[in-house]
Design an enzyme around this catalytic site. Structure first.
Site, mmCIF file in Angstrom:
data_model
loop_
_atom_site.group_PDB
_atom_site.id
_atom_site.type_symbol
_atom_site.label_atom_id
_atom_site.label_comp_id
_atom_site.label_asym_id
_atom_site.label_seq_id
_atom_site.Cartn_x
_atom_site.Cartn_y
_atom_site.Cartn_z
ATOM 1 N N THR A 185 46.816 75.139 41.109
ATOM 2 C CA THR A 185 47.404 74.333 42.183
ATOM 3 C C THR A 185 48.057 75.312 43.158
ATOM 4 O OG1 THR A 185 49.519 74.165 41.084
ATOM 5 C CG2 THR A 185 47.913 72.436 40.612
ATOM 6 N N GLU A 331 45.158 68.442 39.105
ATOM 7 C CA GLU A 331 45.411 68.113 37.699
ATOM 8 C C GLU A 331 44.561 66.955 37.208
ATOM 9 O OE1 GLU A 331 47.681 68.894 39.926
ATOM 10 O OE2 GLU A 331 49.400 69.928 39.040
ATOM 11 N N LYS A 439 65.896 59.936 51.790
ATOM 12 C CA LYS A 439 66.828 59.023 51.137
ATOM 13 C C LYS A 439 67.961 58.703 52.095
ATOM 14 C CE LYS A 439 65.360 60.379 46.642
ATOM 15 N NZ LYS A 439 65.119 61.610 45.956
ATOM 16 N N TRP A 444 64.937 54.359 50.260
ATOM 17 C CA TRP A 444 63.898 55.350 50.523
ATOM 18 C C TRP A 444 63.091 55.015 51.773
ATOM 19 C CZ3 TRP A 444 61.192 56.756 45.211
ATOM 20 C CH2 TRP A 444 62.148 57.354 44.376
HETATM 21 P P1 ADP Z 1 47.738 71.274 46.004
HETATM 22 O O1 ADP Z 1 47.404 71.055 47.467
HETATM 23 O O2 ADP Z 1 49.202 71.381 45.730
HETATM 24 O O3 ADP Z 1 46.898 72.252 45.268
HETATM 25 P P2 ADP Z 1 46.155 69.045 45.339
HETATM 26 O O4 ADP Z 1 45.117 69.506 46.254
HETATM 27 O O5 ADP Z 1 45.856 68.797 43.932
HETATM 28 O O6 ADP Z 1 47.403 69.939 45.326
HETATM 29 O O7 ADP Z 1 46.785 67.804 46.043
HETATM 30 C C1 ADP Z 1 47.266 66.686 45.371
HETATM 31 C C2 ADP Z 1 48.233 65.935 46.241
HETATM 32 O O8 ADP Z 1 47.680 65.645 47.536
HETATM 33 C C3 ADP Z 1 48.582 64.586 45.687
HETATM 34 O O9 ADP Z 1 49.533 64.671 44.647
HETATM 35 C C4 ADP Z 1 49.095 63.867 46.920
HETATM 36 O O10 ADP Z 1 50.424 64.196 47.213
HETATM 37 C C5 ADP Z 1 48.230 64.410 48.020
HETATM 38 N N1 ADP Z 1 47.151 63.465 48.310
HETATM 39 C C6 ADP Z 1 45.899 63.501 47.871
HETATM 40 N N2 ADP Z 1 45.198 62.441 48.335
HETATM 41 C C7 ADP Z 1 46.056 61.695 49.079
HETATM 42 C C8 ADP Z 1 45.960 60.461 49.808
HETATM 43 N N3 ADP Z 1 44.826 59.770 49.891
HETATM 44 N N4 ADP Z 1 47.072 60.020 50.430
HETATM 45 C C9 ADP Z 1 48.228 60.701 50.381
HETATM 46 N N5 ADP Z 1 48.378 61.854 49.709
HETATM 47 C C10 ADP Z 1 47.312 62.350 49.059
#
Ligand code: ADP
Length: 541
Positions: A185, A331, A439, A444
């Site tokens: 990640t 994940e 907040k 929220w």
């Molecule tokens: P990273 O960018 O930290 O490596 P990921 O690519 O796994 O993580 O991104 C996952 C996160 O992206 C999710 O937990 C969420 O916050 C955001 N995300 C993914 N799809 C959507 C969506 N359709 N709408 C809003 N947020 C999203």
């Protein structure tokens, strides 16, 4: 009493062998640094996969060891996906957009033995190589003719590596629980964490993501995965297309280039594509400016971040392309929920607009729930919002080499770090990342809702909302805006734009105009950097 059915492991090898027998003539078209249109078939790809497996063995890579890739979406990366995993090794995809220190950390933490890299990433790796003692071989993803001069020790071209090897290889019989791939990640806080997929999780995720109310991949599809293979497995498309026998079109290094994307769609008759909102914005802008069309394209999947309604509307109204929102994370392999096709006429305009921006229903295999601060489940009424937790066979149970810290709670649920609502029909909508939620006076406010409302204003190119300290309310929303070129809009006009669109107490307290906003390695707004930039900002009393 046990059932009496065959015990055949669900492996990527079986997926590959199935496709080789059943879909040998399906095409894969790629843009690469050395060829603007490489074209071959599944049969060609899997023949070369066996040569590559022999080459990896000759390099001395053992079962379970990690093979790193820093590569674009193209046919050689596809061959690596299959050869490495099916030979019992672990294909570690690395995001080249990460900071150099993060790449150094990831390669060393994963203990990559070999690195396969696109020629474009040589300058990134050369200064790092002395800090990567575990890497024994560097392979540049090109042929001899295009092999650049490099100081990477012992670097060899991909074609020279596989050329001398036989195209027959006895794939090992693997346990379905064997590790197959690894992706870190991006780690907005602390070090990146490794998610280690196994063959079973990948095969199950592939089945589920091909369902009609998910990506709905079939043999008649021509798919352009713009979502990178270096991050979250290109949302599983390189596996789904192989299961279904769908033609693949890979954009290589040109994934942000509207002109190349439009040309690929038209020339190859692409009807389905997947990518993050920024990519679609680039393609839309190109189409509007050039007057070009993409008539074969019927559906696009947007995920990774919330998709502004304006992008969905523009694609549908101007180009006849249906947009599906989807949600997932590294994940989760990554697909968790999918917004399947809605009936515009039956729903009516207002309800249609409201429903389509939601992240959709979970696909079978993913359980979801929202909980309050005391871990008590919240109702599915589309209003209550809380921490989103998930559970299922393709969701990470612990991070690689961090065995002491389970990724799930004591009941086996993984906390996504997202805040969401779920409606009575099972539709989930992300309202925020837990750390980005604002907040205000104990209530929220969703920063994503405010950003989407701002972006719908015709003068706004990009918007970000963060919570800023407020003496009375603890936090209040601050809106940062990048204006479109040549567009003008005042602070007052923008604040008035929110009237009637969000609750009155959600309206931001102020607007700051900026030239650009910082993004993470995966192209998302970097709220952490924005908060840092605005650390000295104070609301007027
Ligand atoms: P990273 O960018 O930290 O490596 P990921 O690519 O796994 O993580 O991104 C996952 C996160 O992206 C999710 O937990 C969420 O916050 C955001 N995300 C993914 N799809 C959507 C969506 N359709 N709408 C809003 N947020 C999203």
């Amino acid at each position: 009493m046990n059932g009496l059915m065959m015990d055949v492991p669900a492996t990527i090898t079986s997926l590959m062998q199935f496709a080789e027998n059943v879909h040998p003539n399906t095409e894969i078209v790629s843009v690469t640094a050395d060829n603007p249109r490489h074209r071959y078939t599944f049969a060609d790809a899997f023949r070369r996969t066996r040569k590559l497996a022999n080459a990896l063995q000759a390099l001395g890579v053992a079962r379970g060891e990690r093979v790193g890739t820093l590569a674009w979406n193209d046919y050689r990366h596809f061959e690596l996906y299959y050869a490495v995993s099916c030979a019992g090794m672990v294909c570690h995809t690395i995001n080249p957009r990460l900071f150099a220190e993060q790449i150094e950390y990831i390669v060393n933490h994963a203990e990559d033995r070999v690195l396969f890299l696109d020629p474009m990433f040589i300058p990134l790796l050369e200064p790092l190589q002395s800090k990567l003692p575990g890497v024994k071989h560097y392979v540049v993803l090109t042929d001899e003719q295009h092999m650049p001069a490099t100081e990477l020790p012992g670097a060899i071209s991909y074609e020279a590596l596989i050329e001398p090897h036989s195209d027959s290889y006895d794939w090992p019989a693997l346990e379905e629980t064997a590790a197959c791939a690894l992706c870190y990640t991006s780690g907005t806080t602390g070090h990146p964490k490794g998610v280690l997929y196994n063959h079973r999780s990948t095969v199950l995720h592939t089945y589920a993501s091909c369902l009609p109310d998910a990506l709905g991949i079939s043999r008649s599809d021509v798919i352009l995965p713009i979502v990178p293979m270096f991050h979250v497995n290109a949302w599983g498309v390189p596996y789904g297309a192989v299961m279904a026998g769908a033609k693949l079109v890979f954009p290589g290094p040109k994934m942000g280039d509207g002109e190349t994307l439009a040309a690929l769609i038209n020339e190859e008759r692409v009807n389905l594509s997947a990518g993050v909102p920024t990519v679609w914005l680039a393609l839309l802008n190109y189409l509007v400016e050039s007057g070009k069309r993409v008539d074969s394209l019927k559906r696009i999947v947007v995920g990774g971040a919330a998709c502004p309604l304006s992008i969905m509307e523009d694609f549908e109204e101007k180009f006849g392309v249906y947009t599906h929102a989807a949600w997932g994370m590294t994940e989760m392999s990554p697909v968790g929920t999918f917004n399947s096709r809605l009936d515009r006429q039956a729903l009516g305009e207002a309800e249609y607009a409201k429903l389509r921006v939601k992240a959709g229903r979970p696909i079978y295999g993913v359980e979801i729930k929202i909980v309050d601060d005391d871990n008590r489940p919240l109702p599915w009424d589309g209003v209550a919002f809380g921490a989103l937790k998930v559970r299922g066979p393709w969701i990470c149970s612990e991070y690689f080499k961090l065995e002491s810290s389970a990724a799930h709670d004591q009941d086996g649920w993984f906390d996504t770090g997202d805040v969401a609502t779920i409606d009575a029909d099972g539709n989930m909508q992300i309202t925020d990342r837990s750390k980005d939620v604002i907040k205000s006076g104990g209530e929220w406010i969703s920063s994503i809702d405010l950003e989407n409302t701002a972006v719908a204003h015709p003068a706004v190119a990009e918007a970000a909302v963060i919570g800023v300290y407020h003496p009375k309310w603890t936090e209040r929303p601050l809106l940062l805006v990048v204006k479109k070129a040549d567009a003008e809009v005042s602070r007052e006009e923008l604040l008035a734009w929110f009237d009637g669109k969000v609750a009155s107490w959600w309206v931001p307290n102020d607007v700051v105009f900026v030239d650009s906003l910082p993004h993470t390695a995966t192209g998302k707004l970097s709220k952490k950097d924005i908060r840092q930039q605005m650390a000295d900002y104070r609301f007027a009393e």
